[in-house]
Design a protein around this motif. Structure first.
Motif, PDB file in Angstrom:
ATOM      1  N   LEU A 241      17.889   5.161 -31.687  1.00 48.92           N
ATOM      2  CA  LEU A 241      16.442   5.386 -31.801  1.00 48.92           C
ATOM      3  C   LEU A 241      15.897   4.779 -33.079  1.00 48.92           C
ATOM      4  CD1 LEU A 241      16.147   9.128 -30.739  1.00 48.92           C
ATOM      5  CD2 LEU A 241      15.682   7.119 -29.368  1.00 48.92           C
ATOM      6  N   ARG A 242      14.654   4.285 -33.006  1.00 48.65           N
ATOM      7  CA  ARG A 242      13.955   3.728 -34.153  1.00 48.65           C
ATOM      8  C   ARG A 242      12.547   4.308 -34.201  1.00 48.65           C
ATOM      9  NH1 ARG A 242      18.055   3.016 -35.944  1.00 48.65           N
ATOM     10  NH2 ARG A 242      19.320   1.162 -35.870  1.00 48.65           N
ATOM     11  N   PRO A 243      12.087   4.741 -35.382  1.00 50.38           N
ATOM     12  CA  PRO A 243      10.689   5.172 -35.486  1.00 50.38           C
ATOM     13  C   PRO A 243       9.772   3.943 -35.459  1.00 50.38           C
ATOM     14  CG  PRO A 243      11.782   5.373 -37.607  1.00 50.38           C
ATOM     15  CD  PRO A 243      12.823   4.941 -36.629  1.00 50.38           C
ATOM     16  N   VAL A 244       8.813   3.959 -34.554  1.00 49.79           N
ATOM     17  CA  VAL A 244       7.931   2.808 -34.351  1.00 49.79           C
ATOM     18  C   VAL A 244       6.491   3.293 -34.324  1.00 49.79           C
ATOM     19  CG1 VAL A 244       7.277   0.985 -32.737  1.00 49.79           C
ATOM     20  CG2 VAL A 244       9.666   1.558 -33.035  1.00 49.79           C
ATOM     21  N   LYS A 245       5.612   2.558 -34.985  1.00 48.56           N
ATOM     22  CA  LYS A 245       4.187   2.857 -34.908  1.00 48.56           C
ATOM     23  C   LYS A 245       3.637   2.088 -33.704  1.00 48.56           C
ATOM     24  CE  LYS A 245       1.178   3.649 -38.595  1.00 48.56           C
ATOM     25  NZ  LYS A 245       0.491   3.174 -39.804  1.00 48.56           N
ATOM     26  N   ALA A 246       3.262   2.833 -32.667  1.00 51.62           N
ATOM     27  CA  ALA A 246       2.844   2.220 -31.408  1.00 51.62           C
ATOM     28  C   ALA A 246       1.466   2.728 -31.004  1.00 51.62           C
ATOM     29  CB  ALA A 246       3.843   2.546 -30.312  1.00 51.62           C
TER      30      ALA A 246
ATOM     31  N   GLN B 242      17.644  13.977 -30.003  1.00 49.44           N
ATOM     32  CA  GLN B 242      17.957  12.551 -29.860  1.00 49.44           C
ATOM     33  C   GLN B 242      17.493  12.070 -28.483  1.00 49.44           C
ATOM     34  OE1 GLN B 242      19.675  10.082 -31.646  1.00 49.44           O
ATOM     35  NE2 GLN B 242      19.603  11.313 -33.498  1.00 49.44           N
ATOM     36  N   ILE B 243      16.167  12.015 -28.281  1.00 45.21           N
ATOM     37  CA  ILE B 243      15.620  11.614 -26.986  1.00 45.21           C
ATOM     38  C   ILE B 243      14.540  10.560 -27.196  1.00 45.21           C
ATOM     39  CG2 ILE B 243      14.333  12.411 -24.960  1.00 45.21           C
ATOM     40  CD1 ILE B 243      15.698  15.091 -25.259  1.00 45.21           C
ATOM     41  N   CYS B 244      14.603   9.477 -26.419  1.00 43.54           N
ATOM     42  CA  CYS B 244      13.578   8.434 -26.466  1.00 43.54           C
ATOM     43  C   CYS B 244      12.289   8.991 -25.878  1.00 43.54           C
ATOM     44  CB  CYS B 244      14.043   7.220 -25.678  1.00 43.54           C
ATOM     45  SG  CYS B 244      12.809   5.909 -25.554  1.00 43.54           S
ATOM     46  N   GLN B 245      11.180   8.774 -26.563  1.00 40.08           N
ATOM     47  CA  GLN B 245       9.904   9.318 -26.110  1.00 40.08           C
ATOM     48  C   GLN B 245       9.223   8.443 -25.060  1.00 40.08           C
ATOM     49  OE1 GLN B 245       7.872   9.953 -29.843  1.00 40.08           O
ATOM     50  NE2 GLN B 245       8.710  12.019 -30.025  1.00 40.08           N
ATOM     51  N   VAL B 246       9.843   7.302 -24.706  1.00 34.88           N
ATOM     52  CA  VAL B 246       9.287   6.453 -23.655  1.00 34.88           C
ATOM     53  C   VAL B 246      10.050   6.646 -22.345  1.00 34.88           C
ATOM     54  CG1 VAL B 246       8.880   4.065 -22.930  1.00 34.88           C
ATOM     55  CG2 VAL B 246       8.424   4.747 -25.280  1.00 34.88           C
ATOM     56  N   CYS B 247      11.369   6.449 -22.376  1.00 35.94           N
ATOM     57  CA  CYS B 247      12.156   6.513 -21.142  1.00 35.94           C
ATOM     58  C   CYS B 247      12.878   7.833 -20.959  1.00 35.94           C
ATOM     59  CB  CYS B 247      13.165   5.367 -21.094  1.00 35.94           C
ATOM     60  SG  CYS B 247      14.431   5.432 -22.369  1.00 35.94           S
TER      61      CYS B 247
ATOM     62  N   LYS C 265       0.252   5.856 -33.219  1.00 42.05           N
ATOM     63  CA  LYS C 265       1.048   7.059 -33.387  1.00 42.05           C
ATOM     64  C   LYS C 265       2.494   6.657 -33.665  1.00 42.05           C
ATOM     65  CE  LYS C 265       2.023  11.413 -31.034  1.00 42.05           C
ATOM     66  NZ  LYS C 265       1.896  12.171 -29.797  1.00 42.05           N
ATOM     67  N   ARG C 266       3.176   7.417 -34.523  1.00 40.24           N
ATOM     68  CA  ARG C 266       4.581   7.143 -34.810  1.00 40.24           C
ATOM     69  C   ARG C 266       5.449   7.894 -33.804  1.00 40.24           C
ATOM     70  NH1 ARG C 266       7.246   4.650 -38.619  1.00 40.24           N
ATOM     71  NH2 ARG C 266       5.369   4.245 -39.807  1.00 40.24           N
ATOM     72  N   ILE C 267       6.232   7.132 -33.026  1.00 38.75           N
ATOM     73  CA  ILE C 267       7.100   7.727 -32.019  1.00 38.75           C
ATOM     74  C   ILE C 267       8.524   7.210 -32.207  1.00 38.75           C
ATOM     75  CG2 ILE C 267       5.292   8.102 -30.293  1.00 38.75           C
ATOM     76  CD1 ILE C 267       6.141   5.555 -28.910  1.00 38.75           C
ATOM     77  N   ARG C 268       9.486   7.959 -31.677  1.00 37.82           N
ATOM     78  CA  ARG C 268      10.890   7.556 -31.743  1.00 37.82           C
ATOM     79  C   ARG C 268      11.271   6.929 -30.409  1.00 37.82           C
ATOM     80  NH1 ARG C 268      14.630  12.082 -33.279  1.00 37.82           N
ATOM     81  NH2 ARG C 268      15.876  10.509 -34.300  1.00 37.82           N
ATOM     82  N   VAL C 269      11.635   5.638 -30.451  1.00 39.60           N
ATOM     83  CA  VAL C 269      11.868   4.862 -29.240  1.00 39.60           C
ATOM     84  C   VAL C 269      13.256   4.234 -29.314  1.00 39.60           C
ATOM     85  CG1 VAL C 269      10.980   2.982 -27.811  1.00 39.60           C
ATOM     86  CG2 VAL C 269       9.406   4.344 -29.162  1.00 39.60           C
TER      87      VAL C 269
ATOM     88  N   ILE D 177       6.583  -0.811 -25.110  1.00 40.43           N
ATOM     89  CA  ILE D 177       5.603  -0.265 -26.039  1.00 40.43           C
ATOM     90  C   ILE D 177       4.805  -1.414 -26.637  1.00 40.43           C
ATOM     91  CG2 ILE D 177       6.992   1.747 -26.613  1.00 40.43           C
ATOM     92  CD1 ILE D 177       7.522   0.219 -29.324  1.00 40.43           C
ATOM     93  N   VAL D 178       3.615  -1.093 -27.101  1.00 40.23           N
ATOM     94  CA  VAL D 178       2.773  -2.058 -27.809  1.00 40.23           C
ATOM     95  C   VAL D 178       2.673  -1.585 -29.250  1.00 40.23           C
ATOM     96  CG1 VAL D 178       0.502  -3.114 -27.950  1.00 40.23           C
ATOM     97  CG2 VAL D 178       1.469  -2.545 -25.718  1.00 40.23           C
ATOM     98  N   LYS D 179       3.203  -2.393 -30.183  1.00 48.48           N
ATOM     99  CA  LYS D 179       3.180  -1.993 -31.588  1.00 48.48           C
ATOM    100  C   LYS D 179       1.757  -2.014 -32.125  1.00 48.48           C
ATOM    101  CE  LYS D 179       7.866  -3.185 -32.847  1.00 48.48           C
ATOM    102  NZ  LYS D 179       8.715  -3.844 -33.837  1.00 48.48           N
ATOM    103  N   ALA D 180       1.460  -1.054 -32.987  1.00 47.13           N
ATOM    104  CA  ALA D 180       0.121  -0.955 -33.565  1.00 47.13           C
ATOM    105  C   ALA D 180       0.001  -1.867 -34.774  1.00 47.13           C
ATOM    106  CB  ALA D 180      -0.160   0.473 -33.971  1.00 47.13           C
TER     107      ALA D 180
END
Length: 62
Positions: A33-38, A3-8, A45-49, A59-62
């Motif tokens: 956390l939310r799975p986001v295509k960024a 359960q870790i944000c991949q940005v912060c 890429k799909r990341i959990r943010v 983040i910039v959404k794709a």
């Protein structure tokens, strides 16, 4: 899955549940956390943010 944000890098926090009878047990507060295509390094890429990073525009959404 962690359960870790991949940005912060924000992770869960820990504390205690305290009942009315003052029984204490451990608990944890997970990150929202939310799975986001960024866009990551030019590609999508799909990341959990966490929602705080999404709202802040980190983040910039794709």
């Amino acid at each position: 899955m962690a359960q870790i944000c991949q940005v912060c890098g924000k992770g869960p926090q820990f504390g205690n549940n305290i009942s009315h009878a003052h029984n204490i047990s451990r608990r944890r507060w997970n990150v929202n956390l939310r799975p986001v295509k960024a866009k990551v390094e030019g590609g999508a890429k799909r990341i959990r943010v966490c929602t705080r990073c999404i709202k802040a525009g980190k983040i910039v959404k794709a």
